[in-house]
Design an enzyme around this catalytic site. Structure first.
Site, mmCIF file in Angstrom:
data_model
loop_
_atom_site.group_PDB
_atom_site.id
_atom_site.type_symbol
_atom_site.label_atom_id
_atom_site.label_comp_id
_atom_site.label_asym_id
_atom_site.label_seq_id
_atom_site.Cartn_x
_atom_site.Cartn_y
_atom_site.Cartn_z
ATOM 1 N N CYS A 1 0.865 -1.175 0.000
ATOM 2 C CA CYS A 1 0.000 0.000 0.000
ATOM 3 C C CYS A 1 0.904 1.227 0.000
ATOM 4 O O CYS A 1 1.999 1.186 -0.540
ATOM 5 C CB CYS A 1 -0.946 -0.028 1.197
ATOM 6 S SG CYS A 1 -0.090 -0.068 2.793
ATOM 7 N N GLN A 2 0.476 2.307 0.604
ATOM 8 C CA GLN A 2 1.279 3.525 0.622
ATOM 9 C C GLN A 2 2.354 3.483 1.704
ATOM 10 O O GLN A 2 3.491 3.856 1.468
ATOM 11 C CB GLN A 2 0.387 4.749 0.831
ATOM 12 C CG GLN A 2 1.103 6.077 0.695
ATOM 13 C CD GLN A 2 1.562 6.371 -0.723
ATOM 14 O OE1 GLN A 2 0.955 5.927 -1.693
ATOM 15 N NE2 GLN A 2 2.647 7.105 -0.853
#
EC number: 2.8.1.3
Length: 124
Positions: free
Chosen positions: A88-89
């Site tokens: 993800c981020q």
């Protein structure tokens, strides 16, 4: 035993090599899954990653292979696949995705803990 290269550029190269090896394991090729939102992934992702938002992941991994192919234009991962890497981020959703995949029987699920943020820093 391998020695880490010296200097700032050498250290960055070494970290990248370690991250890639961690993502792919000792052998084989990793399949990357970007579990961020479609908007986040559209703004940039790791090349070759398939975007499946974490909110859709459970249903996606339970789909019939033909339905998965039709929706995501990619082959559905198999339970026995060894290197399924979720990111993800920053790491939290990737970890959640890995845990979800493992609970569904994908024992080769991994989390890229450094996430997209780390990858982007190394690419930049």
């Amino acid at each position: 035993m391998l020695q880490a290269p010296r200097g700032r550029a050498g250290a960055a190269l070494w970290r990248r090599a370690v991250a890639v090896r961690t993502m792919a394991g000792a052998s084989g090729r990793a399949r990357l899954f970007d579990v961020r939102s479609r908007e986040e992934a559209a703004a940039g992702t790791i090349p070759g990653a398939l975007n499946i938002p974490v909110s859709e992941l459970e249903s996606a991994l339970q789909m019939e292979p033909a339905a998965f192919q039709a929706l995501y234009s990619a082959e559905k991962p198999k339970l026995e696949d060894e290197h399924l890497v979720f990111f993800c981020q920053m790491g939290k959703r990737g970890l959640q995705a890995m845990q979800l995949a493992r609970s569904l029987g994908y024992t080769g699920a991994r989390n890229y803990a450094g996430a997209y943020r780390e990858w982007l820093e190394k690419e930049g």
